[in-house]
Design a protein around this motif. Sequence first.
Motif, PDB file in Angstrom:
ATOM      1  N   ALA A   1       6.172   1.148  -0.937  1.00  0.00           N
ATOM      2  CA  ALA A   1       5.275   0.990  -2.095  1.00  0.00           C
ATOM      3  C   ALA A   1       6.044   1.297  -3.382  1.00  0.00           C
ATOM      4  O   ALA A   1       5.971   0.547  -4.365  1.00  0.00           O
ATOM      5  CB  ALA A   1       4.072   1.915  -1.962  1.00  0.00           C
ATOM      6  N   ASP A   2       6.811   2.373  -3.388  1.00  0.00           N
ATOM      7  CA  ASP A   2       7.544   2.722  -4.608  1.00  0.00           C
ATOM      8  C   ASP A   2       8.624   1.692  -4.939  1.00  0.00           C
ATOM      9  O   ASP A   2       8.857   1.390  -6.117  1.00  0.00           O
ATOM     10  CB  ASP A   2       8.168   4.120  -4.476  1.00  0.00           C
ATOM     11  N   SER A   3       9.274   1.160  -3.907  1.00  0.00           N
ATOM     12  CA  SER A   3      10.275   0.114  -4.174  1.00  0.00           C
ATOM     13  C   SER A   3       9.587  -1.069  -4.847  1.00  0.00           C
ATOM     14  O   SER A   3      10.080  -1.627  -5.824  1.00  0.00           O
ATOM     15  CB  SER A   3      10.941  -0.355  -2.875  1.00  0.00           C
ATOM     16  N   ILE A   4       8.412  -1.439  -4.323  1.00  0.00           N
ATOM     17  CA  ILE A   4       7.676  -2.570  -4.901  1.00  0.00           C
ATOM     18  C   ILE A   4       7.321  -2.285  -6.366  1.00  0.00           C
ATOM     19  O   ILE A   4       7.519  -3.124  -7.251  1.00  0.00           O
ATOM     20  CB  ILE A   4       6.395  -2.855  -4.065  1.00  0.00           C
TER      21      ILE A   4
ATOM     22  N   SER B   1       3.320  -5.407   4.368  1.00  0.00           N
ATOM     23  CA  SER B   1       2.102  -5.835   5.063  1.00  0.00           C
ATOM     24  C   SER B   1       2.247  -5.658   6.579  1.00  0.00           C
ATOM     25  O   SER B   1       1.263  -5.530   7.286  1.00  0.00           O
ATOM     26  CB  SER B   1       1.744  -7.275   4.700  1.00  0.00           C
ATOM     27  N   LEU B   2       3.496  -5.619   7.063  1.00  0.00           N
ATOM     28  CA  LEU B   2       3.694  -5.426   8.504  1.00  0.00           C
ATOM     29  C   LEU B   2       3.651  -3.948   8.874  1.00  0.00           C
ATOM     30  O   LEU B   2       3.123  -3.562   9.904  1.00  0.00           O
ATOM     31  CB  LEU B   2       5.053  -6.009   8.934  1.00  0.00           C
ATOM     32  N   ASN B   3       4.222  -3.141   8.008  1.00  0.00           N
ATOM     33  CA  ASN B   3       4.320  -1.718   8.324  1.00  0.00           C
ATOM     34  C   ASN B   3       4.272  -0.917   7.026  1.00  0.00           C
ATOM     35  O   ASN B   3       5.295  -0.654   6.405  1.00  0.00           O
ATOM     36  CB  ASN B   3       5.660  -1.506   9.061  1.00  0.00           C
ATOM     37  N   HIS B   4       3.047  -0.547   6.655  1.00  0.00           N
ATOM     38  CA  HIS B   4       2.855   0.056   5.330  1.00  0.00           C
ATOM     39  C   HIS B   4       3.526   1.421   5.211  1.00  0.00           C
ATOM     40  O   HIS B   4       3.429   2.251   6.094  1.00  0.00           O
ATOM     41  CB  HIS B   4       1.347   0.212   5.085  1.00  0.00           C
ATOM     42  N   SER B   5       4.231   1.632   4.098  1.00  0.00           N
ATOM     43  CA  SER B   5       4.777   2.975   3.860  1.00  0.00           C
ATOM     44  C   SER B   5       4.817   3.283   2.368  1.00  0.00           C
ATOM     45  O   SER B   5       4.931   2.387   1.527  1.00  0.00           O
ATOM     46  CB  SER B   5       6.193   3.105   4.444  1.00  0.00           C
ATOM     47  N   ALA B   6       4.744   4.586   2.067  1.00  0.00           N
ATOM     48  CA  ALA B   6       4.786   5.028   0.658  1.00  0.00           C
ATOM     49  C   ALA B   6       6.166   4.721   0.071  1.00  0.00           C
ATOM     50  O   ALA B   6       6.298   4.482  -1.124  1.00  0.00           O
ATOM     51  CB  ALA B   6       4.511   6.522   0.589  1.00  0.00           C
ATOM     52  N   ARG B   7       7.175   4.736   0.936  1.00  0.00           N
ATOM     53  CA  ARG B   7       8.533   4.455   0.455  1.00  0.00           C
ATOM     54  C   ARG B   7       8.634   3.012  -0.040  1.00  0.00           C
ATOM     55  O   ARG B   7       9.127   2.752  -1.152  1.00  0.00           O
ATOM     56  CB  ARG B   7       9.544   4.707   1.592  1.00  0.00           C
TER      57      ARG B   7
ATOM     58  N   VAL C   1       0.951  -2.819  -7.901  1.00  0.00           N
ATOM     59  CA  VAL C   1       0.150  -1.840  -7.150  1.00  0.00           C
ATOM     60  C   VAL C   1      -0.637  -2.580  -6.067  1.00  0.00           C
ATOM     61  O   VAL C   1      -0.667  -2.183  -4.907  1.00  0.00           O
ATOM     62  CB  VAL C   1      -0.812  -1.062  -8.090  1.00  0.00           C
ATOM     63  N   ARG C   2      -1.230  -3.702  -6.450  1.00  0.00           N
ATOM     64  CA  ARG C   2      -1.995  -4.488  -5.457  1.00  0.00           C
ATOM     65  C   ARG C   2      -1.078  -4.951  -4.321  1.00  0.00           C
ATOM     66  O   ARG C   2      -1.420  -4.870  -3.146  1.00  0.00           O
ATOM     67  CB  ARG C   2      -2.647  -5.693  -6.161  1.00  0.00           C
ATOM     68  N   LEU C   3       0.124  -5.390  -4.712  1.00  0.00           N
ATOM     69  CA  LEU C   3       1.080  -5.895  -3.726  1.00  0.00           C
ATOM     70  C   LEU C   3       1.524  -4.797  -2.762  1.00  0.00           C
ATOM     71  O   LEU C   3       1.924  -5.073  -1.635  1.00  0.00           O
ATOM     72  CB  LEU C   3       2.299  -6.437  -4.490  1.00  0.00           C
ATOM     73  N   SER C   4       1.454  -3.564  -3.213  1.00  0.00           N
ATOM     74  CA  SER C   4       1.951  -2.460  -2.384  1.00  0.00           C
ATOM     75  C   SER C   4       0.885  -1.932  -1.426  1.00  0.00           C
ATOM     76  O   SER C   4       1.134  -1.026  -0.645  1.00  0.00           O
ATOM     77  CB  SER C   4       2.437  -1.310  -3.279  1.00  0.00           C
ATOM     78  N   GLN C   5      -0.330  -2.515  -1.534  1.00  0.00           N
ATOM     79  CA  GLN C   5      -1.407  -1.989  -0.684  1.00  0.00           C
ATOM     80  C   GLN C   5      -1.431  -2.655   0.689  1.00  0.00           C
ATOM     81  O   GLN C   5      -0.815  -3.695   0.898  1.00  0.00           O
ATOM     82  CB  GLN C   5      -2.754  -2.160  -1.409  1.00  0.00           C
ATOM     83  N   GLU C   6      -2.193  -2.046   1.614  1.00  0.00           N
ATOM     84  CA  GLU C   6      -2.174  -2.494   3.005  1.00  0.00           C
ATOM     85  C   GLU C   6      -2.903  -3.811   3.252  1.00  0.00           C
ATOM     86  O   GLU C   6      -2.389  -4.717   3.883  1.00  0.00           O
ATOM     87  CB  GLU C   6      -2.847  -1.422   3.879  1.00  0.00           C
ATOM     88  N   ASN C   7      -4.122  -3.884   2.705  1.00  0.00           N
ATOM     89  CA  ASN C   7      -5.028  -4.977   3.068  1.00  0.00           C
ATOM     90  C   ASN C   7      -4.830  -6.210   2.191  1.00  0.00           C
ATOM     91  O   ASN C   7      -5.709  -6.598   1.447  1.00  0.00           O
ATOM     92  CB  ASN C   7      -6.474  -4.480   2.920  1.00  0.00           C
ATOM     93  N   ILE C   8      -3.690  -6.817   2.294  1.00  0.00           N
ATOM     94  CA  ILE C   8      -3.437  -7.954   1.407  1.00  0.00           C
ATOM     95  C   ILE C   8      -2.923  -9.132   2.228  1.00  0.00           C
ATOM     96  O   ILE C   8      -2.031  -8.997   3.059  1.00  0.00           O
ATOM     97  CB  ILE C   8      -2.484  -7.527   0.260  1.00  0.00           C
ATOM     98  N   SER C   9      -3.522 -10.302   1.974  1.00  0.00           N
ATOM     99  CA  SER C   9      -3.161 -11.476   2.769  1.00  0.00           C
ATOM    100  C   SER C   9      -1.864 -12.091   2.238  1.00  0.00           C
ATOM    101  O   SER C   9      -1.450 -11.823   1.111  1.00  0.00           O
ATOM    102  CB  SER C   9      -4.279 -12.518   2.681  1.00  0.00           C
ATOM    103  N   GLU C  10      -1.275 -12.960   3.070  1.00  0.00           N
ATOM    104  CA  GLU C  10      -0.023 -13.618   2.664  1.00  0.00           C
ATOM    105  C   GLU C  10      -0.277 -14.501   1.432  1.00  0.00           C
ATOM    106  O   GLU C  10       0.550 -14.570   0.531  1.00  0.00           O
ATOM    107  CB  GLU C  10       0.470 -14.461   3.836  1.00  0.00           C
ATOM    108  N   ILE C  11      -1.451 -15.122   1.406  1.00  0.00           N
ATOM    109  CA  ILE C  11      -1.777 -16.006   0.272  1.00  0.00           C
ATOM    110  C   ILE C  11      -1.842 -15.186  -1.018  1.00  0.00           C
ATOM    111  O   ILE C  11      -1.294 -15.559  -2.044  1.00  0.00           O
ATOM    112  CB  ILE C  11      -3.129 -16.733   0.512  1.00  0.00           C
TER     113      ILE C  11
END
Length: 456
Positions: A120-123, A112-118, A57-67
């Motif tokens: 997010a579900d794959s993740i 992280s480049l182009n956030h989408s709900a689609r 869930v965290r990985l699927s969110q917008e505000n997440i750094s590469e690290i």
Amino acid sequence: MSVVSLNDNNYITVSKFGGTSVADHQAMLRCAHIIKNDQSNRVVVVSASSGVTNYLVRLSQENISEIEQKQIVENIKRIQLNILKHLNDSNALEKQILTLLDELSAYAKAQSLNHSARIADSILSFGEQMSSLIFAQVLQSIGVNGHTFDVRQIMKTNNLYGQAVVDLAQLSKCTAQVLQPKLKNEVIVTQGFIGQNDDGYTTTLGRGGSDYSAALIAEALNAKNLAIWTDVVGIFTTDPRITDQARAIKEISFGEAAEMATFGAKILHPATLIPAMRQNIPVFVGSSKEPEKGGTRIQKKVESKPTYRSISLRKEQTLVTVKSPAMLHASGFLAKVFAVLAKHELSVDLITTSEISVAMTFDNPTGSTQALLNSTVVEELEQLCEVSVENGLSLIAVVGNSIHKTNGVGTSIFDALSGINVRMICQGASEHNLCFLVNETQANETVEKLHNTLFA
Ligand code: ADP
Ligand code: ASP
Ligand code: MG
């Protein structure tokens, strides 16, 4: 490999193992033995290993750094590879897991480049993809002919990412065509929680959705039993984490258990009992750690129907009050309010009305993958009326039988609530529950007090 051949009329049990049941090798091995010990176990539905979906869930969110992305993928890798360490001949499996993790990293980067709900579900789907591969091999390690089956071949859904709706006709047809024939000689291990839409993209059914997936598959197979294996020895009179006075319930009707699940008893996803009720499939809930202790049977007919069966608690509720003098003696106002909510795919749980105002509650949990009440919805409602939003509330439901027709129910419940600020109350629409809202800070204390009064 052990598996007695099965003909179509044979007795099939669909067994679902939750996150803690497949958290590590020891847990998976216990579950594998549960499967081996009963030849009717032909379909196993697994959740992601404990903690993995929260990372995803965290990985699927917008505000997440590469690290942070890399760190999360590493954490997930550690959880999964730790299980493989205990398996012989796991090279091929390790390769499959590493390939999936590479794919996951690519999705995370795209997200992280182009956030989408689609995306997010794959993740979100990777947890169940990995645990199902690993569990099949754990079954094989104890001589059971377990094979992974990609549930997306049968769990066809609409495009509502995060809370996709399953196409029951397709599920039934595809199950008969591609899943049923495999059950003759194999134990199938498949993924809970995930599905696929007509465009071929992965979807998810909502947090905790593996219970529901298992129930849907049981229905499609006309299974004789659905077993939900988790970390407690059945359904309790309330969440045993809240009070050690909670006790396990031996048997409970579909209706009561469905109300418990709807109002927050995390033990079952709210929709789980719908397919089971449609097909009259008894559901067993037990602990994969202590299978010998038995559990709860949920079925159509039960011997006793007590007034008080249990208390459910759902945190992170939002109360929205809409107020408009135009509502006085007017019609159509509520329809407009609900049209806004429907447009945003939001569902209301409790509702109370007065002359010129309406109060409604929404489930708004953090980490949810479902539609949440947001500022856009509030702004649209503000075009119609005055709106106030209160957060930090909990919904408590007393679940039982004939609550609306029993003398003195209010007295015992309200006695227990002395000293508690009850923010809203709903009673009468259902024979099975009485619900109210309290401040989150008083929620556990309220459940404890009520439990002491109603289940002493
Ligand atoms: P799983 O990962 O197996 O799906 P969950 O964490 O989703 O397990 O659900 C099991 C948890 O549900 C229990 O650990 C318990 O804390 C909680 N729970 C909430 N209400 C109840 C209840 N009435 N009876 C039993 N468990 C409950
Ligand atoms: N893994 C998913 C979740 O954590 C589904 C489930 O466990 O039922 O929500
Ligand atoms: Mg669960």
